[in-house]
Motif scaffolding. Sequence first.
Motif, short mmCIF file in Angstrom:
data_model
loop_
_atom_site.label_atom_id
_atom_site.label_comp_id
_atom_site.label_asym_id
_atom_site.label_seq_id
_atom_site.Cartn_x
_atom_site.Cartn_y
_atom_site.Cartn_z
N LYS A 299 4.33 9.68 -10.43
CA LYS A 299 3.59 8.63 -11.12
C LYS A 299 3.62 7.35 -10.28
O LYS A 299 2.64 6.62 -10.22
N GLU A 300 4.73 7.09 -9.61
CA GLU A 300 4.82 5.90 -8.77
C GLU A 300 3.77 5.94 -7.66
O GLU A 300 3.13 4.92 -7.37
N VAL A 301 3.55 7.09 -7.06
CA VAL A 301 2.54 7.21 -6.01
C VAL A 301 1.15 6.95 -6.61
O VAL A 301 0.32 6.27 -5.99
N LEU A 302 0.91 7.46 -7.79
CA LEU A 302 -0.37 7.22 -8.47
C LEU A 302 -0.56 5.74 -8.76
O LEU A 302 -1.63 5.18 -8.51
N VAL A 303 0.46 5.08 -9.27
CA VAL A 303 0.39 3.64 -9.54
C VAL A 303 0.14 2.88 -8.24
O VAL A 303 -0.69 1.98 -8.18
N SER A 304 0.82 3.28 -7.19
CA SER A 304 0.65 2.63 -5.88
C SER A 304 -0.78 2.79 -5.37
O SER A 304 -1.37 1.83 -4.84
N GLU A 305 -1.33 3.97 -5.51
CA GLU A 305 -2.73 4.21 -5.10
C GLU A 305 -3.69 3.33 -5.90
O GLU A 305 -4.62 2.75 -5.35
N TRP A 306 -3.45 3.24 -7.20
CA TRP A 306 -4.30 2.40 -8.06
C TRP A 306 -4.20 0.94 -7.64
O TRP A 306 -5.22 0.27 -7.47
N ILE A 307 -2.99 0.45 -7.44
CA ILE A 307 -2.80 -0.94 -7.01
C ILE A 307 -3.48 -1.15 -5.66
O ILE A 307 -4.12 -2.18 -5.42
N GLY A 308 -3.35 -0.18 -4.77
CA GLY A 308 -4.01 -0.28 -3.46
C GLY A 308 -5.51 -0.42 -3.59
O GLY A 308 -6.13 -1.21 -2.85
N LEU A 309 -6.11 0.31 -4.52
CA LEU A 309 -7.56 0.20 -4.75
C LEU A 309 -7.92 -1.19 -5.29
O LEU A 309 -8.94 -1.77 -4.89
N LEU A 310 -7.11 -1.71 -6.19
CA LEU A 310 -7.36 -3.06 -6.71
C LEU A 310 -7.27 -4.10 -5.60
O LEU A 310 -8.10 -5.01 -5.52
N GLU B 100 5.87 -4.93 -16.13
CA GLU B 100 6.17 -3.63 -16.73
C GLU B 100 7.17 -2.80 -15.95
O GLU B 100 8.02 -2.14 -16.53
N ILE B 101 7.04 -2.80 -14.63
CA ILE B 101 7.86 -1.88 -13.85
C ILE B 101 9.28 -2.37 -13.63
O ILE B 101 10.15 -1.57 -13.27
N GLY B 102 9.53 -3.66 -13.84
CA GLY B 102 10.89 -4.16 -13.66
C GLY B 102 11.42 -3.82 -12.29
O GLY B 102 10.79 -4.12 -11.28
N ASP B 103 12.57 -3.16 -12.25
CA ASP B 103 13.18 -2.79 -10.97
C ASP B 103 12.73 -1.41 -10.48
O ASP B 103 13.14 -0.97 -9.42
N GLN B 104 11.90 -0.74 -11.27
CA GLN B 104 11.37 0.56 -10.84
C GLN B 104 10.28 0.34 -9.79
O GLN B 104 9.77 -0.75 -9.64
N ASP C 39 8.28 0.14 -4.06
CA ASP C 39 7.14 0.07 -3.13
C ASP C 39 5.93 -0.59 -3.77
O ASP C 39 5.20 -1.34 -3.13
N VAL C 40 5.72 -0.31 -5.04
CA VAL C 40 4.61 -0.93 -5.76
C VAL C 40 4.84 -2.44 -5.88
O VAL C 40 3.94 -3.25 -5.64
N ARG C 41 6.06 -2.81 -6.23
CA ARG C 41 6.43 -4.22 -6.34
C ARG C 41 6.17 -4.93 -5.01
O ARG C 41 5.55 -5.99 -4.97
#
Length: 192
Positions: A54-65, A115-119, A122-124
Amino acid sequence: MPRANEPRLPPRDRILQAAEALFYQEGIVRVTVDAIAEKAQSTKMTLYRHFESKEVLVSEWIGLLIEDYSHVLDQLAESHADSAAEQISGFVRFVIDNLSGTSQRGCPFTNTLAEIGDQYADVRALIISHKKRQYQRLEALCSKAGANAPDSLAKEITLILEGIQVVAQNASFEKSSEFTLNIIESKLALLK
Protein backbone atom coordinates in the motif's frame (compact mmCIF):
# COMPACT_ATOMS: atom_id res chain seq x y z
CA MET A 1 -26.83 -3.66 -22.45
CA PRO A 2 -24.75 -1.80 -25.07
CA ARG A 3 -21.01 -1.78 -24.67
CA ALA A 4 -19.33 1.47 -23.73
CA ASN A 5 -17.33 3.02 -26.56
CA GLU A 6 -14.44 3.89 -24.27
CA PRO A 7 -11.67 1.32 -23.98
CA ARG A 8 -11.13 -0.04 -20.50
CA LEU A 9 -8.00 1.23 -18.77
CA PRO A 10 -5.22 -1.25 -18.01
CA PRO A 11 -5.36 -2.72 -14.48
CA ARG A 12 -2.51 -0.56 -13.11
CA ASP A 13 -4.21 2.65 -14.27
CA ARG A 14 -7.59 1.54 -12.92
CA ILE A 15 -6.00 0.78 -9.55
CA LEU A 16 -4.31 4.20 -9.40
CA GLN A 17 -7.55 5.91 -10.44
CA ALA A 18 -9.55 4.01 -7.82
CA ALA A 19 -6.94 4.68 -5.13
CA GLU A 20 -6.96 8.40 -5.93
CA ALA A 21 -10.74 8.64 -5.67
CA LEU A 22 -10.84 6.70 -2.41
CA PHE A 23 -7.86 8.51 -0.86
CA TYR A 24 -9.53 11.85 -1.62
CA GLN A 25 -12.91 10.75 -0.28
CA GLU A 26 -11.92 8.73 2.77
CA GLY A 27 -8.25 9.26 3.45
CA ILE A 28 -5.35 6.90 3.15
CA VAL A 29 -5.53 5.11 6.48
CA ARG A 30 -9.23 4.23 6.24
CA VAL A 31 -9.00 2.86 2.71
CA THR A 32 -8.10 -0.81 2.43
CA VAL A 33 -6.43 -2.51 -0.51
CA ASP A 34 -9.58 -4.64 -0.79
CA ALA A 35 -11.66 -1.48 -1.31
CA ILE A 36 -9.22 -0.18 -3.90
CA ALA A 37 -9.24 -3.49 -5.80
CA GLU A 38 -13.03 -3.60 -5.73
CA LYS A 39 -13.42 -0.01 -6.98
CA ALA A 40 -10.85 -0.74 -9.71
CA GLN A 41 -12.86 -3.80 -10.75
CA SER A 42 -9.77 -5.83 -10.11
CA THR A 43 -8.43 -8.24 -7.50
CA LYS A 44 -6.15 -7.84 -4.53
CA MET A 45 -3.67 -10.15 -6.24
CA THR A 46 -3.58 -7.90 -9.32
CA LEU A 47 -3.12 -4.86 -7.11
CA TYR A 48 -0.11 -6.47 -5.42
CA ARG A 49 1.27 -7.55 -8.80
CA HIS A 50 1.50 -3.86 -9.76
CA PHE A 51 2.24 -2.36 -6.33
CA GLU A 52 4.18 -4.42 -3.81
CA SER A 53 2.54 -2.66 -0.86
CA LYS A 54 0.00 0.00 0.00
CA GLU A 55 2.91 2.35 0.72
CA VAL A 56 4.18 1.91 -2.84
CA LEU A 57 0.69 2.64 -4.15
CA VAL A 58 0.43 5.78 -2.00
CA SER A 59 3.89 6.84 -3.18
CA GLU A 60 2.90 6.38 -6.83
CA TRP A 61 -0.26 8.43 -6.27
CA ILE A 62 1.67 11.22 -4.54
CA GLY A 63 4.20 11.12 -7.38
CA LEU A 64 1.41 11.66 -9.90
CA LEU A 65 0.07 14.61 -7.91
CA ILE A 66 3.56 16.12 -7.77
CA GLU A 67 3.84 15.72 -11.55
CA ASP A 68 0.49 17.51 -11.95
CA TYR A 69 1.64 20.46 -9.84
CA SER A 70 4.99 20.65 -11.63
CA HIS A 71 3.26 20.47 -15.01
CA VAL A 72 1.00 23.38 -14.09
CA LEU A 73 3.98 25.50 -13.04
CA ASP A 74 5.84 24.53 -16.23
CA GLN A 75 2.85 25.45 -18.39
CA LEU A 76 2.52 28.79 -16.61
CA ALA A 77 6.24 29.46 -17.14
CA GLU A 78 5.76 28.80 -20.84
CA SER A 79 2.55 30.77 -21.32
CA HIS A 80 3.64 33.74 -19.15
CA ALA A 81 7.39 33.66 -19.73
CA ASP A 82 7.68 37.43 -19.42
CA SER A 83 5.53 37.79 -16.29
CA ALA A 84 6.49 36.06 -13.07
CA ALA A 85 3.53 37.74 -11.34
CA GLU A 86 1.13 36.12 -13.86
CA GLN A 87 2.77 32.76 -13.19
CA ILE A 88 2.19 33.17 -9.47
CA SER A 89 -1.38 34.29 -10.04
CA GLY A 90 -1.99 31.33 -12.34
CA PHE A 91 -0.69 28.91 -9.72
CA VAL A 92 -2.90 30.48 -7.06
CA ARG A 93 -5.89 30.06 -9.37
CA PHE A 94 -4.93 26.42 -9.96
CA VAL A 95 -4.90 25.73 -6.21
CA ILE A 96 -8.17 27.59 -5.65
CA ASP A 97 -9.91 25.99 -8.64
CA ASN A 98 -8.99 22.54 -7.37
CA LEU A 99 -10.43 23.00 -3.89
CA SER A 100 -13.80 21.61 -4.92
CA GLY A 101 -12.10 18.68 -6.69
CA THR A 102 -10.65 17.53 -3.39
CA SER A 103 -14.15 17.18 -1.90
CA GLN A 104 -13.29 19.98 0.53
CA ARG A 105 -10.75 17.70 2.18
CA GLY A 106 -7.99 20.23 1.64
CA CYS A 107 -4.46 19.64 0.45
CA PRO A 108 -3.81 15.99 -0.39
CA PHE A 109 -0.14 16.40 0.52
CA THR A 110 -0.84 17.88 3.95
CA ASN A 111 -3.63 15.40 4.61
CA THR A 112 -1.33 12.54 3.72
CA LEU A 113 1.36 13.81 6.08
CA ALA A 114 -1.21 14.12 8.87
CA GLU A 115 -2.61 10.65 8.25
CA ILE A 116 0.53 8.62 7.84
CA GLY A 117 2.30 9.90 10.95
CA ASP A 118 5.58 8.04 11.24
CA GLN A 119 4.55 5.39 8.71
CA TYR A 120 5.62 5.51 5.07
CA ALA A 121 8.91 7.37 5.50
CA ASP A 122 9.52 7.48 1.74
CA VAL A 123 6.13 9.07 1.11
CA ARG A 124 6.77 11.64 3.84
CA ALA A 125 10.17 12.51 2.30
CA LEU A 126 8.60 12.80 -1.16
CA ILE A 127 5.95 15.25 0.07
CA ILE A 128 8.37 17.35 2.10
CA SER A 129 10.70 17.57 -0.89
CA HIS A 130 7.79 18.62 -3.13
CA LYS A 131 6.63 21.32 -0.71
CA LYS A 132 10.18 22.69 -0.45
CA ARG A 133 10.58 22.77 -4.25
CA GLN A 134 7.22 24.47 -4.60
CA TYR A 135 8.26 27.14 -2.08
CA GLN A 136 11.63 27.61 -3.81
CA ARG A 137 9.91 28.01 -7.15
CA LEU A 138 7.55 30.61 -5.66
CA GLU A 139 10.49 32.44 -4.10
CA ALA A 140 12.29 32.53 -7.47
CA LEU A 141 9.13 33.85 -9.13
CA CYS A 142 8.73 36.51 -6.43
CA SER A 143 12.31 37.58 -7.06
CA LYS A 144 11.74 37.73 -10.85
CA ALA A 145 8.54 39.72 -10.24
CA GLY A 146 10.62 42.35 -8.44
CA ALA A 147 9.70 41.74 -4.79
CA ASN A 148 12.01 43.57 -2.36
CA ALA A 149 11.93 40.57 -0.04
CA PRO A 150 11.08 37.57 -2.27
CA ASP A 151 11.54 35.09 0.56
CA SER A 152 8.97 36.90 2.73
CA LEU A 153 6.46 37.22 -0.10
CA ALA A 154 6.88 33.53 -1.03
CA LYS A 155 6.31 32.58 2.61
CA GLU A 156 3.17 34.74 2.78
CA ILE A 157 1.79 33.22 -0.41
CA THR A 158 2.62 29.70 0.80
CA LEU A 159 0.91 30.29 4.15
CA ILE A 160 -2.14 31.82 2.46
CA LEU A 161 -2.44 28.89 0.03
CA GLU A 162 -2.05 26.33 2.79
CA GLY A 163 -4.61 28.26 4.84
CA ILE A 164 -7.24 28.38 2.10
CA GLN A 165 -7.05 24.61 1.81
CA VAL A 166 -7.86 24.31 5.51
CA VAL A 167 -10.66 26.87 5.28
CA ALA A 168 -12.12 24.92 2.34
CA GLN A 169 -12.40 21.97 4.72
CA ASN A 170 -14.00 23.75 7.64
CA ALA A 171 -16.02 26.35 5.69
CA SER A 172 -15.38 28.94 8.39
CA PHE A 173 -16.39 31.79 6.10
CA GLU A 174 -17.99 32.25 2.70
CA LYS A 175 -16.20 33.26 -0.49
CA SER A 176 -12.83 32.28 0.94
CA SER A 177 -11.44 31.50 -2.52
CA GLU A 178 -12.26 34.96 -3.84
CA PHE A 179 -10.84 36.53 -0.69
CA THR A 180 -7.62 34.54 -1.06
CA LEU A 181 -7.23 35.49 -4.70
CA ASN A 182 -7.82 39.18 -3.87
CA ILE A 183 -5.20 39.13 -1.10
CA ILE A 184 -2.53 37.57 -3.28
CA GLU A 185 -3.33 39.63 -6.37
CA SER A 186 -3.19 42.85 -4.32
CA LYS A 187 0.28 41.81 -3.13
CA LEU A 188 1.33 41.08 -6.72
CA ALA A 189 -0.11 44.40 -7.97
CA LEU A 190 2.36 46.22 -5.71
CA LEU A 191 5.20 44.67 -7.70
CA LYS A 192 4.13 46.19 -11.04
